[in-house]
Motif scaffolding. Structure first.
Motif, PDB file in Angstrom:
ATOM      1  N   GLY A   1      50.780  47.428  61.411  1.00 60.19           N
ATOM      2  CA  GLY A   1      50.469  48.792  61.823  1.00 60.19           C
ATOM      3  C   GLY A   1      50.348  49.767  60.667  1.00 60.19           C
ATOM      4  N   LYS A   2      50.371  49.250  59.441  1.00 62.51           N
ATOM      5  CA  LYS A   2      50.322  50.139  58.278  1.00 62.51           C
ATOM      6  C   LYS A   2      48.883  50.400  57.826  1.00 62.51           C
ATOM      7  N   ARG A   3      48.688  51.576  57.237  1.00 60.44           N
ATOM      8  CA  ARG A   3      47.428  51.882  56.556  1.00 60.44           C
ATOM      9  C   ARG A   3      47.559  51.387  55.115  1.00 60.44           C
ATOM     10  N   VAL A   4      46.652  50.500  54.709  1.00 61.44           N
ATOM     11  CA  VAL A   4      46.716  49.916  53.373  1.00 61.44           C
ATOM     12  C   VAL A   4      45.492  50.359  52.583  1.00 61.44           C
ATOM     13  N   ILE A   5      45.724  51.023  51.444  1.00 66.47           N
ATOM     14  CA  ILE A   5      44.623  51.502  50.608  1.00 66.47           C
ATOM     15  C   ILE A   5      44.683  50.760  49.280  1.00 66.47           C
ATOM     16  N   VAL A   6      43.633  50.018  48.978  1.00 70.95           N
ATOM     17  CA  VAL A   6      43.606  49.159  47.804  1.00 70.95           C
ATOM     18  C   VAL A   6      42.507  49.636  46.861  1.00 70.95           C
ATOM     19  N   ALA A   7      42.826  49.819  45.576  1.00 73.94           N
ATOM     20  CA  ALA A   7      41.811  50.161  44.586  1.00 73.94           C
ATOM     21  C   ALA A   7      41.746  49.070  43.536  1.00 73.94           C
ATOM     22  N   GLY A   8      40.547  48.755  43.067  1.00 74.81           N
ATOM     23  CA  GLY A   8      40.435  47.739  42.023  1.00 74.81           C
ATOM     24  C   GLY A   8      39.022  47.595  41.509  1.00 74.81           C
ATOM     25  N   LEU A   9      38.909  46.932  40.350  1.00 73.15           N
ATOM     26  CA  LEU A   9      37.612  46.649  39.732  1.00 73.15           C
ATOM     27  C   LEU A   9      36.910  45.557  40.517  1.00 73.15           C
ATOM     28  N   ASP A  10      35.707  45.800  40.981  1.00 70.40           N
ATOM     29  CA  ASP A  10      34.996  44.736  41.697  1.00 70.40           C
ATOM     30  C   ASP A  10      34.426  43.693  40.745  1.00 70.40           C
ATOM     31  N   MET A  11      34.077  44.109  39.507  1.00 68.89           N
ATOM     32  CA  MET A  11      33.513  43.160  38.538  1.00 68.89           C
ATOM     33  C   MET A  11      34.271  43.220  37.221  1.00 68.89           C
ATOM     34  N   ASP A  12      34.303  42.061  36.531  1.00 67.52           N
ATOM     35  CA  ASP A  12      34.931  42.030  35.208  1.00 67.52           C
ATOM     36  C   ASP A  12      33.904  42.456  34.152  1.00 67.52           C
ATOM     37  N   TYR A  13      34.261  42.325  32.882  1.00 68.50           N
ATOM     38  CA  TYR A  13      33.386  42.814  31.797  1.00 68.50           C
ATOM     39  C   TYR A  13      32.079  42.025  31.713  1.00 68.50           C
ATOM     40  N   ALA A  14      32.068  40.827  32.334  1.00 72.09           N
ATOM     41  CA  ALA A  14      30.853  40.001  32.318  1.00 72.09           C
ATOM     42  C   ALA A  14      29.983  40.265  33.548  1.00 72.09           C
ATOM     43  N   GLY A  15      30.405  41.184  34.392  1.00 76.05           N
ATOM     44  CA  GLY A  15      29.638  41.478  35.603  1.00 76.05           C
ATOM     45  C   GLY A  15      29.880  40.479  36.717  1.00 76.05           C
ATOM     46  N   LYS A  16      30.981  39.714  36.605  1.00 82.52           N
ATOM     47  CA  LYS A  16      31.327  38.715  37.630  1.00 82.52           C
ATOM     48  C   LYS A  16      32.427  39.281  38.547  1.00 82.52           C
ATOM     49  N   PRO A  17      32.416  38.868  39.830  1.00 82.96           N
ATOM     50  CA  PRO A  17      33.472  39.316  40.750  1.00 82.96           C
ATOM     51  C   PRO A  17      34.859  39.052  40.167  1.00 82.96           C
ATOM     52  N   PHE A  18      35.745  40.017  40.342  1.00 85.30           N
ATOM     53  CA  PHE A  18      37.028  39.999  39.640  1.00 85.30           C
ATOM     54  C   PHE A  18      38.157  39.594  40.585  1.00 85.30           C
ATOM     55  N   GLY A  19      38.790  38.429  40.296  1.00 86.40           N
ATOM     56  CA  GLY A  19      39.996  37.983  40.992  1.00 86.40           C
ATOM     57  C   GLY A  19      39.837  38.007  42.498  1.00 86.40           C
ATOM     58  N   PRO A  20      40.812  38.577  43.227  1.00 84.16           N
ATOM     59  CA  PRO A  20      40.784  38.569  44.689  1.00 84.16           C
ATOM     60  C   PRO A  20      39.894  39.660  45.289  1.00 84.16           C
ATOM     61  N   MET A  21      39.221  40.475  44.437  1.00 88.05           N
ATOM     62  CA  MET A  21      38.492  41.639  44.962  1.00 88.05           C
ATOM     63  C   MET A  21      37.384  41.288  45.954  1.00 88.05           C
ATOM     64  N   PRO A  22      36.548  40.242  45.690  1.00 87.16           N
ATOM     65  CA  PRO A  22      35.487  39.958  46.665  1.00 87.16           C
ATOM     66  C   PRO A  22      36.038  39.670  48.064  1.00 87.16           C
ATOM     67  N   LYS A  23      37.139  38.947  48.124  1.00 86.76           N
ATOM     68  CA  LYS A  23      37.741  38.633  49.427  1.00 86.76           C
ATOM     69  C   LYS A  23      38.397  39.861  50.043  1.00 86.76           C
ATOM     70  N   LEU A  24      38.989  40.701  49.198  1.00 88.97           N
ATOM     71  CA  LEU A  24      39.558  41.950  49.726  1.00 88.97           C
ATOM     72  C   LEU A  24      38.471  42.817  50.353  1.00 88.97           C
ATOM     73  N   LEU A  25      37.307  42.844  49.704  1.00 88.62           N
ATOM     74  CA  LEU A  25      36.199  43.632  50.250  1.00 88.62           C
ATOM     75  C   LEU A  25      35.760  43.072  51.603  1.00 88.62           C
ATOM     76  N   SER A  26      35.821  41.741  51.732  1.00 91.11           N
ATOM     77  CA  SER A  26      35.404  41.111  52.998  1.00 91.11           C
ATOM     78  C   SER A  26      36.344  41.446  54.140  1.00 91.11           C
ATOM     79  N   ILE A  27      37.629  41.479  53.854  1.00 89.39           N
ATOM     80  CA  ILE A  27      38.590  41.686  54.953  1.00 89.39           C
ATOM     81  C   ILE A  27      38.884  43.159  55.194  1.00 89.39           C
ATOM     82  N   ALA A  28      38.345  44.048  54.340  1.00 85.62           N
ATOM     83  CA  ALA A  28      38.603  45.482  54.501  1.00 85.62           C
ATOM     84  C   ALA A  28      37.937  46.018  55.763  1.00 85.62           C
ATOM     85  N   ASN A  29      38.557  47.034  56.363  1.00 84.78           N
ATOM     86  CA  ASN A  29      37.924  47.757  57.473  1.00 84.78           C
ATOM     87  C   ASN A  29      37.021  48.863  56.958  1.00 84.78           C
ATOM     88  N   PHE A  30      37.353  49.392  55.767  1.00 83.62           N
ATOM     89  CA  PHE A  30      36.561  50.473  55.157  1.00 83.62           C
ATOM     90  C   PHE A  30      36.403  50.170  53.674  1.00 83.62           C
TER      91      PHE A  30
END
Ligand code: ADP
Ligand code: MG
Ligand code: ZN
Length: 187
Positions: A112-141
């Motif tokens: 029931g919590k509101r979760v606000i996550v901030a992070g770099l979507d890409m690393d210095y090589a322009g590649k998806p960074f760590g868990p961010m692509p999956k976080l973007l998939s499961i996000a509501n906003f």
């Protein structure tokens, strides 16, 4: 600008992700949302990975020097252990967390919590960074921010590394990185 959803059933939590390049204003935006939640007298818990120690260990500080106090945690699971008392959870620099962060934010939202996550979507090589692509998939906003390209003044989505190091994680600021648009990044 993002406005807090007001038509969501109170029982349900949700996940917001704020992403973009370095200097795009992710931390500023995270702090803005969290300060508004505090104004609304909500209990706010704020976390960041322990390895990001560019500034004060117990604060999140934006490049614009807005700041809010936070707990530095060694891993994603620690957030779950510390989250009980909070209705709103803020997480900065999420790209540095392990994959457990996915399960953790799902669980928090399901509680029931509101979760606000901030992070770099890409690393210095322009590649998806760590868990961010999956976080973007499961996000509501999802909010994708842009910095100003330091070469041409356009909208920057990339964090260009000025130094020669090829490790994925090099903690640094303007000494190591500059925001660039697509064409200036590849030039
Ligand atoms: P992030 O968390 O995305 O790295 P911050 O929220 O910490 O970004 O910082 C955003 C602030 O950085 C801006 O308000 C501005 O003052 C400053 N800034 C410095 N360089 C740039 C740039 N190239 N583009 C936009 N803002 C920049
Ligand atoms: Mg930041
Ligand atoms: Zn450019």
């Amino acid at each position: 600008m993002f406005t807090e959803p007001s038509n969501i059933a109170q029982k349900s939590g949700w996940i917001e992700v704020v992403c973009g390049s370095m200097f795009s204003g992710k931390t500023e935006e995270l702090i803005r949302r969290l300060k508004r939640a505090k104004i609304a007298h909500q209990q706010v818990g704020i976390f960041k990975p322990l390895l990001d120690n560019r500034y004060h260990q117990n604060n999140i500080v934006s490049h614009n020097e807005t700041t809010i106090s936070a707990s530095a945690v060694a891993n994603a699971k620690s957030i779950l252990e510390l989250a009980d008392a909070f209705g709103v959870i803020g997480i900065d620099e999420a790209q540095f967390f392990d994959e457990d962060i996915l399960h953790v934010v799902e669980k928090l939202a399901n509680m029931g919590k509101r979760v606000i996550v901030a992070g770099l979507d890409m690393d210095y090589a322009g590649k998806p960074f760590g868990p961010m692509p999956k976080l973007l998939s499961i996000a509501n906003f999802v909010t994708k921010l842009h910095a100003v390209c330091m070469q041409c003044g356009g909208a920057a989505s990339y964090s260009f590394r000025i130094s020669n190091n090829t490790d994925q994680v090099v903690i640094g600021e303007k000494d190591h990185y500059e925001a660039r648009c697509r064409s200036c990044f590849h030039a």
